[in-house]
Scaffold this motif. Sequence first.
Motif, short mmCIF file in Angstrom:
data_model
loop_
_atom_site.label_atom_id
_atom_site.label_comp_id
_atom_site.label_asym_id
_atom_site.label_seq_id
_atom_site.Cartn_x
_atom_site.Cartn_y
_atom_site.Cartn_z
N LYS A 94 0.79 -1.23 -0.08
CA LYS A 94 -0.02 0.06 -0.02
C LYS A 94 0.88 1.21 0.07
CE LYS A 94 -3.85 -2.14 2.42
NZ LYS A 94 -4.08 -2.87 3.61
N ASN A 113 6.30 5.71 9.00
CA ASN A 113 5.16 5.78 10.14
C ASN A 113 5.50 5.83 11.37
OD1 ASN A 113 2.42 6.24 10.21
ND2 ASN A 113 1.80 4.29 10.05
N SER A 131 18.65 8.02 6.13
CA SER A 131 18.12 9.08 4.97
C SER A 131 18.18 10.39 5.59
CB SER A 131 16.59 8.68 4.54
OG SER A 131 16.67 7.53 3.96
N THR A 138 19.06 12.08 0.59
CA THR A 138 17.74 11.73 -0.06
C THR A 138 17.19 12.87 -0.96
OG1 THR A 138 17.42 10.71 2.12
CG2 THR A 138 15.48 10.92 0.38
#
Length: 301
Positions: free
Chosen positions: A54, A114, A143, A179
């Motif tokens: 997802k 998350n 990152s 990044t």
Amino acid sequence: MSLPASVKLVEVGARDGLQNEAQPVSSADKIRLIDDLSIAGVGYVEVGSFVSPKWVPQMAGSQDVFAGIQRRAGTTYAALTPNLKGFELALQAGADEVAVFAAASEGFSQRNINCSIRESIQRFEPVMSAAAEAGVRVRGYVSCVLGCPYDGEIAASQVANVARDLHAMGCYEISLGDTIGTGTPGATRNLFETVAQHIPRDQLAGHFHDTYGQALANIYAGLLEGIQVFDSSVAGLGGCPYAKGATGNVATEDVLYLLNGLGIHTGIDLDALIQAGNRISALLNRPSGSRVARARSSQLD
Ligand SMILES: CC(C)(COP(=O)([O-])OP(=O)([O-])OC[C@H]1O[C@@H](n2cnc3c(N)ncnc32)[C@H](O)[C@@H]1OP(=O)([O-])[O-])[C@@H](O)C(=O)NCCC(=O)NCCSC(=O)C[C@@](C)(O)CC(=O)[O-]
């Protein structure tokens, strides 16, 4: 510091590159790309990632990609795993190595996986235990080491804290990711100098996106700091789904041209690599993101 005699290039095109691709890329096309890279002599290939489909739909078929590739002796085929579930899937798929990924900024950590930085480190603990039990080496990513799209400037000491945590929990190599590609050679040197106070230089890697056109210069700065491992992406594929506007990683062809010019060994054949990059670029209907590949191809016209 003198330049190293050889450098390991970690090819992230099939993962970091294609994870951000707007158009669907079939498993067969990813397999072809990875086989082309293996033929070119690439010694380390990130095949895909076992993350929530997802969150990153392009990586959903990583199992099939692992099943379909022709493994070349001497090449490591790796996968990204954000949690234990991902690690178990990667193990089933036959990944030689895995990578866990944290961020130096809270903003990026939340958007990408998350959870907070601290929670992410806790989430990696069962991955490290399971990997140790299975005899699988784990690479660690940090990152946003030279800037964050959400939190702005990032102190090198903050990067060092996260890198140290990953190293202490058993990651054998820590890849420092610019990044959004805002880093400059001066900032890069300062970063490696700061992190190397805690982690040996031969366990550090540089991962540069080329958004501001600084990536090759940053790699050269890294070489001068004694760094011997760099991540790159064939044809400059990619970006990051959680860093709007960031371009792909520095193109592997361009890094190889730089290293060849410095007499630094990688084991990769430039012509075969250009062919691999041109093939995937044609498939994606756009010119290669590698300047070397474009220059060489126009000379052939
Ligand atoms: C970490 C999570 C899973 C947390 O996501 P979450 O929603 O907080 O997690 P969750 O545990 O609540 O799970 C949500 C759903 O995902 C499933 N799930 C849970 N884990 C997995 C898994 N491993 N594989 C497959 N499915 C998984 C889980 O089963 C559940 O399914 P549902 O019940 O809703 O059907 C999510 O945020 C995620 O997948 N993030 C991945 C983001 C990502 O891949 N980003 C790109 C890679 S990092 C990068 O590119 C930077 C780097 C490395 O290149 C360096 C640089 O340039 O900076």
